[in-house]
Every structure is written in structure tokens, then in C-alpha cells.
Design an enzyme around this catalytic site. Structure first.
Site, PDB file in Angstrom:
ATOM      1  N   GLN A   1       0.905  -1.013  -0.054  1.00 48.11           N
ATOM      2  CA  GLN A   1      -0.175   0.014   0.043  1.00 48.11           C
ATOM      3  C   GLN A   1       0.663   1.065   0.027  1.00 48.11           C
ATOM      4  O   GLN A   1       1.804   1.270   0.728  1.00 48.11           O
ATOM      5  CB  GLN A   1      -0.977  -0.095   1.194  1.00 48.11           C
ATOM      6  CG  GLN A   1      -1.864  -1.406   1.181  1.00 48.11           C
ATOM      7  CD  GLN A   1      -3.057  -0.794   0.210  1.00 48.11           C
ATOM      8  OE1 GLN A   1      -3.241   0.341  -0.132  1.00 48.11           O
ATOM      9  NE2 GLN A   1      -3.891  -1.990   0.200  1.00 48.11           N
TER      10      GLN A   1
ATOM     11  N   TYR B   1      -6.435 -13.259  -2.705  1.00 50.47           N
ATOM     12  CA  TYR B   1      -5.436 -12.526  -3.048  1.00 50.47           C
ATOM     13  C   TYR B   1      -4.999 -11.613  -1.908  1.00 50.47           C
ATOM     14  O   TYR B   1      -5.060 -10.280  -1.975  1.00 50.47           O
ATOM     15  CB  TYR B   1      -5.711 -11.595  -4.244  1.00 50.47           C
ATOM     16  CG  TYR B   1      -6.093 -12.381  -5.444  1.00 50.47           C
ATOM     17  CD1 TYR B   1      -5.117 -13.513  -6.066  1.00 50.47           C
ATOM     18  CD2 TYR B   1      -7.324 -12.411  -6.255  1.00 50.47           C
ATOM     19  CE1 TYR B   1      -5.347 -14.148  -6.938  1.00 50.47           C
ATOM     20  CE2 TYR B   1      -7.452 -13.205  -7.397  1.00 50.47           C
ATOM     21  CZ  TYR B   1      -6.594 -14.156  -7.639  1.00 50.47           C
ATOM     22  OH  TYR B   1      -6.786 -14.859  -8.674  1.00 50.47           O
TER      23      TYR B   1
ATOM     24  N   ASN C   1      -1.591  -7.957   4.465  1.00 46.77           N
ATOM     25  CA  ASN C   1      -2.018  -6.689   5.193  1.00 46.77           C
ATOM     26  C   ASN C   1      -3.123  -6.584   5.769  1.00 46.77           C
ATOM     27  O   ASN C   1      -3.343  -6.248   6.868  1.00 46.77           O
ATOM     28  CB  ASN C   1      -2.107  -5.671   3.957  1.00 46.77           C
ATOM     29  CG  ASN C   1      -2.135  -4.391   4.466  1.00 46.77           C
ATOM     30  OD1 ASN C   1      -1.395  -3.849   5.182  1.00 46.77           O
ATOM     31  ND2 ASN C   1      -3.158  -3.662   3.937  1.00 46.77           N
TER      32      ASN C   1
ATOM     33  N   GLU D   1      -3.119 -16.464  -1.960  1.00 53.24           N
ATOM     34  CA  GLU D   1      -2.326 -15.807  -2.776  1.00 53.24           C
ATOM     35  C   GLU D   1      -1.540 -16.588  -3.691  1.00 53.24           C
ATOM     36  O   GLU D   1      -1.160 -17.449  -3.608  1.00 53.24           O
ATOM     37  CB  GLU D   1      -1.309 -14.867  -1.773  1.00 53.24           C
ATOM     38  CG  GLU D   1      -0.286 -14.156  -2.694  1.00 53.24           C
ATOM     39  CD  GLU D   1      -0.742 -12.954  -3.244  1.00 53.24           C
ATOM     40  OE1 GLU D   1      -0.255 -13.044  -4.510  1.00 53.24           O
ATOM     41  OE2 GLU D   1      -1.686 -12.146  -2.999  1.00 53.24           O
TER      42      GLU D   1
ATOM     43  N   ASP E   1     -10.114  -7.362  -2.329  1.00 50.44           N
ATOM     44  CA  ASP E   1      -9.432  -6.024  -2.871  1.00 50.44           C
ATOM     45  C   ASP E   1      -8.928  -6.230  -4.276  1.00 50.44           C
ATOM     46  O   ASP E   1      -7.615  -6.344  -4.531  1.00 50.44           O
ATOM     47  CB  ASP E   1      -8.263  -5.689  -1.785  1.00 50.44           C
ATOM     48  CG  ASP E   1      -7.443  -4.285  -1.768  1.00 50.44           C
ATOM     49  OD1 ASP E   1      -7.998  -3.547  -2.799  1.00 50.44           O
ATOM     50  OD2 ASP E   1      -6.474  -4.159  -1.116  1.00 50.44           O
TER      51      ASP E   1
ATOM     52  N   CYS F   1      -9.934   0.048  -5.670  1.00 52.86           N
ATOM     53  CA  CYS F   1      -8.842   1.339  -6.300  1.00 52.86           C
ATOM     54  C   CYS F   1      -9.772   2.079  -7.372  1.00 52.86           C
ATOM     55  O   CYS F   1      -9.016   2.853  -8.095  1.00 52.86           O
ATOM     56  CB  CYS F   1      -7.858   1.014  -6.418  1.00 52.86           C
ATOM     57  SG  CYS F   1      -7.644  -0.489  -7.571  1.00 52.86           S
TER      58      CYS F   1
ATOM     59  N   GLU G   1      -9.678   5.663  -3.524  1.00 53.71           N
ATOM     60  CA  GLU G   1      -9.791   4.300  -2.997  1.00 53.71           C
ATOM     61  C   GLU G   1     -11.057   4.045  -1.973  1.00 53.71           C
ATOM     62  O   GLU G   1     -11.497   5.351  -1.262  1.00 53.71           O
ATOM     63  CB  GLU G   1      -8.485   4.080  -2.159  1.00 53.71           C
ATOM     64  CG  GLU G   1      -8.343   2.648  -1.304  1.00 53.71           C
ATOM     65  CD  GLU G   1      -7.530   1.817  -2.489  1.00 53.71           C
ATOM     66  OE1 GLU G   1      -7.055   0.631  -2.039  1.00 53.71           O
ATOM     67  OE2 GLU G   1      -6.975   2.391  -3.317  1.00 53.71           O
TER      68      GLU G   1
END
Length: 363
Positions: free
Chosen positions: A187, A215, A220, A236, A296, A321, A355
Site C-alpha cells: 500500500q 489475493y 496486510n 495468494e 481488494d 481502487c 480508494e
């Protein structure tokens, strides 16, 4: 380069008005707004290097005209990156082996005052380069930098100690450690990232059952959210991110989070019993009761198959985003779910980029 700091609040208000209009067809509640520092908020930056006779310097390209322009300071980037930019180039100029055919420099900094400098070349890196780069690292450390130097060329990557930095993010009074690997996604706005994590934790308080994240990158969100769930299962596909996530799980003493290396498509096949995967040996998918899903996605949003997948979950936490592709997805998602909470995170001040986040509950 000067930032229009005096206009920050006005520009943020315009983003809020735009997002409010986009979400209006979906009966969204009032949008929570999370602002950014007005300068020195970006923790990573990439610059091309322009050579002019005996001189060279950082450049960027104007997005409208595509014309290059010189960059000696970059108030968008962290103070650490700015200090490094001004310290590094004079040192590179002292040794031809370090600046010859250098075409790009990437910087990755942290709130914990660590920095990675990646030097990219159009030449093979030799032992002479390695010796000079080690000396450069020593000189920078004497000036107070906690720095890693990485050299990159075609089919070459040279690092001396490590190719990562360990970031420390304060979230709700607790410090979380996140390993950030060079050339992997992180990020960009650390302060706003902390606010995103706090909002996500608030949304999912009092959750029942388990969480699935598709993912997850370096973990995070899933690491911070694990406190609100019985168990967390995260997927992931990138090996370096999986390795970083595993470190972060151990470092943050999270004992209810399992990372599996597979794509969303493969995970769907595994959950539906379509095929078996060796990577899932020892993991009992049937023991998970995931009624919350976190997504995300990239700017393109969720593909139609993934939209159908997430609709199977009672609660959906969606960080976006790109508000336009979010709204494209909400056309379908709003048939089964309602927006309980909505947020605007100003990750990218002074730009049109937004975002946003929505917390969706099954109708």
C-alpha cells in the site's frame, strides 16, 4: 514541484461528492471520509534517470504531454525518500561503475525508517559493481540511513543482506509488523493504510464464523482482521508475497490464519470438490465456515465468476481502487446484498484516483 496544499480539503470534498453520486443508486449510507497527510505521504517512488553529458538526474513524465521533467525533490514522497534522493546522486556521481547505464531508481521506504534503493541498469553487473555498491551502502549508513541496496539488470538481481524491509504500522493502539518485499505490491500511503485497517476492523467487529480473503498479498488486511474471526483462510498466488505473509503471521503471533498459494479460480474448484490440490494437504477446507469474504481487486474489479462466488457469502468487505468498476460489480451484488457502510480513503491526494470501501450484508 509544489503541491496545492491550500486546496486539499476542497479537492477531497469533490471526491466525496463524486463517490456519493456513484453510490446513490445503491442506497449507500453517508460515506465516512479518511483524509491523508497533505505532503510526504507516499512510501514508494520510481524515477527514470536522465543522462546529460557528465550530469544525470531523476526525471518523470508529464501524463498529459508525455514530456520529461527534472525532479530534484518530490514532496509527495516520504521525507526519507527525499533525503535519500538528494544524498544518493552525488555519491553515485563519484563512481562511474555505479552510474554508467543506470536508467532507473526505485525507492521503498517505511514509517519504521527503513529504505530500499533499487538501481536498474542496461548492463551486466560485475564484481567491480558489487564492490562499489557495498561501499555506497556503507557511506549511506554513516549518514544515518537504514538502507538496503539492490542492483537489477537483465536476468540479474544482486542484494547484499536482504531484499525486504519490515514495516511497523500502528493500528488501534497496536503495532503490526509487515515484511515488504522489493518489487512486490505494498500500500503506497502508509498513514491511510492504517486508517483502512481500522475501518475494516470496525466493520467486522462481532462477526461470527470464519473469513475468506482472496489475493491477500503480504497479509496486510487478513492479519489485522484475524482478531475478529474464529479462523481466517487467505489465498495468494505470488510466491514472494506468500513467504512475506507467512513471516508476518508468525511475527504478529496470529494463530488462526492459514495462507494457501492458489488463484481464486483454483480455490473455487477446491471448495466445490471439482479437483484436489497437493498444496491443500493437511488443510481441511470443510472445517471452515466462511460467511464473510474480503476482496481488494485490481482496477478492473471482480470478474463475473468471482462476483458469483462472493455472492455466496453473507457479508462482503470490498476495498476498491476504482469506484467505476466497484459500481459495475454492485449492479449484481446489490441484488443479494445491501451496503451497510461506505468509506472514502484518500490514498492518492491531488489526483482523481479514489480508494473506497463498502461493507455489504445479505438482504
Amino acid at each position: 514541484m509544489q503541491l496545492p496544499i491550500s486546496q486539499y480539503n476542497e479537492l477531497l470534498q469533490k471526491k466525496l461528492e463524486k463517490l456519493t453520486a456513484l453510490l446513490r443508486p445503491f442506497n449507500a449510507p453517508d460515506i465516512q471520509v479518511f483524509d491523508s497527510p497533505t505532503s510526504h505521504y507516499r512510501m514508494r517512488a520510481e524515477f527514470r534517470i536522465w543522462h546529460e553529458q557528465d550530469d544525470f538526474y531523476h526525471i518523470m513524465f508529464d501524463q498529459a504531454t508525455l514530456q520529461r521533467y527534472r525532479v530534484d525533490e518530490f514532496p509527495i514522497a516520504s521525507t526519507q525518500i527525499n533525503r535519500m534522493m538528494q544524498t544518493l546522486l552525488p555519491l553515485l556521481k563519484q563512481q562511474e561503475v555505479l552510474h554508467k547505464k543506470l536508467f532507473q531508481i526505485d525507492y521503498l521506504s517505511t514509517l519504521s525508517n527503513k529504505i530500499i534503493v533499487s538501481l536498474l541498469y542496461h548492463k551486466t553487473l560485475t564484481e567491480e559493481w558489487e564492490s562499489a555498491a557495498k561501499n555506497l551502502k556503507d557511506l549511506l549508513e554513516k549518514q544515518g540511513f537504514n538502507v538496503q541496496i539492490i542492483g537489477r539488470a537483465s536476468k540479474q538481481k544482486i542484494c547484499f543482506e536482504q531484499d525486504y524491509v519490515d514495516e511497523v504500522l500502528p493500528v488501534n493502539g497496536r503495532n503490526y509488523v509487515y515484511r515488504q518485499v522489493e518489487n512486490s505490491f505494498t500500500q503506497p500511503n502508509a498513514t491511510v493504510n492504517c486508517k483502512m485497517l481500522e475501518w475494516a476492523i470496525d466493520c467486522t467487529q462481532n462477526s461470527e464464523g470464519d473469513l475468506l480473503e482472496l489475493y491477500c498479498g503480504n497479509g496486510n488486511f487478513s492479519i489485522a482482521l484475524a482478531q475478529n474471526f474464529r479462523k481466517v483462510l487467505a489465498t495468494e498466488i505470488a510466491k514472494p508475497s506468500v513467504a512475506a505473509a507467512q513471516f508476518n503471521i508468525a511475527e504478529n503471533k496470529v494463530d488462526n490464519l492459514q495462507i494457501i498459494r492458489m488463484s481464486a479460480e483454483e480455490f473455487t474448484q477446491a471448495m466445490n470438490g471439482v479437483r484436489a490440490f497437493n498444496r491443500l494437504k493437511g488443510i481441511d477446507l470443510k472445517s471452515y465456515e466462511c460467511n464473510t469474504i474480503f476482496v481488494d481487486p485490481p482496477r478492473a474489479g471482480l470478474d463475473p465468476d468471482t462476483v458469483k462466488l462472493v455472492q455466496n457469502y453473507d457479508r462482503i468487505l470490498y476495498i476498491s481502487c476504482n469506484p467505476h468498476t466497484l459500481c459495475d460489480n454492485l449492479v449484481e451484488l446489490s441484488k443479494t446484498h445491501r451496503i451497510e457502510k461506505a468509506a472514502l480513503f484518500d490514498q492518492f491526494p491531488y489526483t482523481d484516483h479514489m480508494e473506497s470501501g463498502v461493507w455489504l450484508i445479505r438482504k
